[in-house]
Design a protein around this motif. Structure first.
Motif, PDB file in Angstrom:
ATOM      1  N   ALA A  12       0.906  -1.186   0.049  1.00 42.49           N
ATOM      2  CA  ALA A  12      -0.214  -0.135  -0.083  1.00 42.49           C
ATOM      3  C   ALA A  12       1.021   1.206  -0.173  1.00 42.49           C
ATOM      4  O   ALA A  12       0.506   2.000  -0.775  1.00 42.49           O
ATOM      5  CB  ALA A  12      -0.837  -0.064   1.250  1.00 42.49           C
ATOM      6  N   LEU A  13       1.862   1.346   0.804  1.00 40.24           N
ATOM      7  CA  LEU A  13       2.800   2.328   0.961  1.00 40.24           C
ATOM      8  C   LEU A  13       3.619   2.484  -0.598  1.00 40.24           C
ATOM      9  O   LEU A  13       3.672   3.766  -1.078  1.00 40.24           O
ATOM     10  CB  LEU A  13       3.962   2.228   2.055  1.00 40.24           C
ATOM     11  N   LYS A  14       3.942   1.458  -1.064  1.00 43.12           N
ATOM     12  CA  LYS A  14       4.526   1.181  -2.461  1.00 43.12           C
ATOM     13  C   LYS A  14       3.701   2.091  -3.444  1.00 43.12           C
ATOM     14  O   LYS A  14       3.757   2.933  -4.516  1.00 43.12           O
ATOM     15  CB  LYS A  14       5.019   0.153  -2.901  1.00 43.12           C
ATOM     16  N   ALA A  15       2.483   1.828  -3.410  1.00 41.59           N
ATOM     17  CA  ALA A  15       1.457   2.137  -4.409  1.00 41.59           C
ATOM     18  C   ALA A  15       1.179   3.587  -4.200  1.00 41.59           C
ATOM     19  O   ALA A  15       0.880   4.740  -5.006  1.00 41.59           O
ATOM     20  CB  ALA A  15       0.018   1.583  -4.084  1.00 41.59           C
ATOM     21  N   GLN A  16       1.220   4.074  -2.759  1.00 43.52           N
ATOM     22  CA  GLN A  16       1.250   5.537  -2.391  1.00 43.52           C
ATOM     23  C   GLN A  16       2.253   6.417  -2.916  1.00 43.52           C
ATOM     24  O   GLN A  16       2.032   7.515  -3.512  1.00 43.52           O
ATOM     25  CB  GLN A  16       1.049   5.876  -1.042  1.00 43.52           C
ATOM     26  N   VAL A  17       3.456   5.870  -2.754  1.00 40.64           N
ATOM     27  CA  VAL A  17       4.512   6.494  -3.293  1.00 40.64           C
ATOM     28  C   VAL A  17       4.626   6.318  -4.871  1.00 40.64           C
ATOM     29  O   VAL A  17       5.016   7.491  -5.492  1.00 40.64           O
ATOM     30  CB  VAL A  17       6.055   5.610  -2.872  1.00 40.64           C
ATOM     31  N   SER A  18       4.153   5.390  -5.375  1.00 38.60           N
ATOM     32  CA  SER A  18       4.220   5.619  -6.923  1.00 38.60           C
ATOM     33  C   SER A  18       3.304   6.588  -7.484  1.00 38.60           C
ATOM     34  O   SER A  18       3.422   7.360  -8.351  1.00 38.60           O
ATOM     35  CB  SER A  18       3.655   3.967  -7.312  1.00 38.60           C
ATOM     36  N   ALA A  19       2.050   6.547  -6.793  1.00 41.05           N
ATOM     37  CA  ALA A  19       1.028   7.624  -7.400  1.00 41.05           C
ATOM     38  C   ALA A  19       1.411   9.183  -6.615  1.00 41.05           C
ATOM     39  O   ALA A  19       1.528  10.052  -7.667  1.00 41.05           O
ATOM     40  CB  ALA A  19      -0.101   7.326  -6.302  1.00 41.05           C
ATOM     41  N   ALA A  20       2.163   9.393  -5.721  1.00 38.76           N
ATOM     42  CA  ALA A  20       2.601  10.668  -5.413  1.00 38.76           C
ATOM     43  C   ALA A  20       3.883  10.931  -6.412  1.00 38.76           C
ATOM     44  O   ALA A  20       4.065  11.993  -6.788  1.00 38.76           O
ATOM     45  CB  ALA A  20       3.403  10.505  -3.945  1.00 38.76           C
ATOM     46  N   ALA A  22       3.909   9.813  -9.640  1.00 37.68           N
ATOM     47  CA  ALA A  22       3.064  10.147 -10.777  1.00 37.68           C
ATOM     48  C   ALA A  22       2.650  11.679 -10.505  1.00 37.68           C
ATOM     49  O   ALA A  22       2.679  12.407 -11.548  1.00 37.68           O
ATOM     50  CB  ALA A  22       2.074   9.297 -11.079  1.00 37.68           C
ATOM     51  N   ARG A  23       2.006  11.910  -9.395  1.00 39.14           N
ATOM     52  CA  ARG A  23       1.320  13.470  -9.307  1.00 39.14           C
ATOM     53  C   ARG A  23       2.706  14.408  -9.382  1.00 39.14           C
ATOM     54  O   ARG A  23       2.445  15.413  -9.945  1.00 39.14           O
ATOM     55  CB  ARG A  23       0.683  13.462  -8.014  1.00 39.14           C
ATOM     56  N   ALA A  24       3.602  14.084  -8.769  1.00 35.69           N
ATOM     57  CA  ALA A  24       5.088  14.899  -8.715  1.00 35.69           C
ATOM     58  C   ALA A  24       5.308  15.192 -10.274  1.00 35.69           C
ATOM     59  O   ALA A  24       5.713  16.256 -10.867  1.00 35.69           O
ATOM     60  CB  ALA A  24       6.128  14.397  -7.799  1.00 35.69           C
ATOM     61  N   SER A  25       5.421  14.165 -11.192  1.00 30.90           N
ATOM     62  CA  SER A  25       5.936  14.058 -12.366  1.00 30.90           C
ATOM     63  C   SER A  25       4.955  15.020 -13.271  1.00 30.90           C
ATOM     64  O   SER A  25       5.382  15.758 -14.020  1.00 30.90           O
ATOM     65  CB  SER A  25       5.848  12.667 -12.748  1.00 30.90           C
ATOM     66  N   ASP A  26       3.534  14.851 -13.096  1.00 31.00           N
ATOM     67  CA  ASP A  26       2.790  15.724 -13.553  1.00 31.00           C
ATOM     68  C   ASP A  26       2.662  17.116 -13.327  1.00 31.00           C
ATOM     69  O   ASP A  26       2.799  18.042 -14.203  1.00 31.00           O
ATOM     70  CB  ASP A  26       1.142  15.146 -13.298  1.00 31.00           C
ATOM     71  N   MET A  27       3.064  17.326 -11.842  1.00 31.55           N
ATOM     72  CA  MET A  27       3.208  18.478 -11.392  1.00 31.55           C
ATOM     73  C   MET A  27       4.377  19.281 -12.050  1.00 31.55           C
ATOM     74  O   MET A  27       4.216  20.405 -12.810  1.00 31.55           O
ATOM     75  CB  MET A  27       3.231  18.748 -10.000  1.00 31.55           C
ATOM     76  N   ARG A  28       5.306  18.541 -12.210  1.00 35.36           N
ATOM     77  CA  ARG A  28       6.624  19.215 -12.970  1.00 35.36           C
ATOM     78  C   ARG A  28       6.401  19.374 -14.473  1.00 35.36           C
ATOM     79  O   ARG A  28       6.823  20.308 -14.974  1.00 35.36           O
ATOM     80  CB  ARG A  28       7.864  18.033 -12.858  1.00 35.36           C
ATOM     81  N   ARG A  29       5.767  18.487 -15.099  1.00 37.80           N
ATOM     82  CA  ARG A  29       5.455  18.619 -16.573  1.00 37.80           C
ATOM     83  C   ARG A  29       4.632  19.985 -16.626  1.00 37.80           C
ATOM     84  O   ARG A  29       4.775  20.719 -17.391  1.00 37.80           O
ATOM     85  CB  ARG A  29       4.771  17.423 -16.966  1.00 37.80           C
ATOM     86  N   GLU A  30       3.514  20.165 -15.794  1.00 41.03           N
ATOM     87  CA  GLU A  30       2.494  21.261 -15.920  1.00 41.03           C
ATOM     88  C   GLU A  30       3.690  22.555 -15.497  1.00 41.03           C
ATOM     89  O   GLU A  30       3.195  23.311 -16.227  1.00 41.03           O
ATOM     90  CB  GLU A  30       1.564  21.143 -14.819  1.00 41.03           C
ATOM     91  N   VAL A  31       4.328  22.428 -14.772  1.00 39.78           N
ATOM     92  CA  VAL A  31       4.893  23.736 -14.272  1.00 39.78           C
ATOM     93  C   VAL A  31       6.102  23.869 -15.694  1.00 39.78           C
ATOM     94  O   VAL A  31       6.291  25.049 -15.895  1.00 39.78           O
ATOM     95  CB  VAL A  31       5.807  23.473 -12.822  1.00 39.78           C
ATOM     96  N   ARG A  32       6.650  22.832 -15.925  1.00 37.79           N
ATOM     97  CA  ARG A  32       7.742  22.863 -17.283  1.00 37.79           C
ATOM     98  C   ARG A  32       6.786  23.520 -18.439  1.00 37.79           C
ATOM     99  O   ARG A  32       7.592  24.318 -18.996  1.00 37.79           O
ATOM    100  CB  ARG A  32       8.359  21.748 -17.554  1.00 37.79           C
ATOM    101  N   ASP A  33       5.708  23.196 -18.515  1.00 40.45           N
ATOM    102  CA  ASP A  33       4.849  23.597 -19.752  1.00 40.45           C
ATOM    103  C   ASP A  33       4.255  24.927 -19.255  1.00 40.45           C
ATOM    104  O   ASP A  33       3.962  25.676 -20.636  1.00 40.45           O
ATOM    105  CB  ASP A  33       3.940  22.422 -20.306  1.00 40.45           C
TER     106      ASP A  33
END
Length: 103
Positions: A12-20, A22-33
């Motif tokens: 469950a923690l691994k899934a949460q880390v993976s989701a976090a 992914a969200r961080a990656s999306d946020m970085r992409r959004e900020v970069r774009d």
């Protein structure tokens, strides 16, 4: 039993880390774009403004063309009128010359 519970929590923690991540990656992409998006929006605004200016210039050109056509028509009428007056003056002059010659 306790190991199974810890393994489930770990998953469950691994899934949460993976989701976090992914969200961080999306946020970085959004900020970069973001700057690119802002640039694009600015360019779109400039293009729209330029299109508006071109539409206005085209409209002004059409009005000027209409004015020019009107002036050409007016000039043609004025030339005909003046030509008629000149012809009448020439006829008067010819008549006066004839009267003078008779005297």
């Amino acid at each position: 039993l306790r190991v199974a519970k810890l393994e489930r929590e770990n998953e469950a923690l691994k899934a949460q880390v993976s989701a976090a991540a992914a969200r961080a990656s999306d946020m970085r992409r959004e900020v970069r774009d973001q700057p690119s998006r802002q640039k694009l929006e600015a360019l779109e605004g400039m293009v729209e403004e330029r299109n508006g200016q071109l539409r206005e210039a085209h409209s002004n050109a059409e009005l000027l063309k209409a004015d020019l056509d009107h002036l050409r028509t007016q000039s043609a009428h004025e030339v005909r009128r003046l030509t008629g007056e000149m012809d009448a003056m020439e006829a008067d002059l010819t008549h006066l010359e004839t009267v003078r010659d008779e005297l």
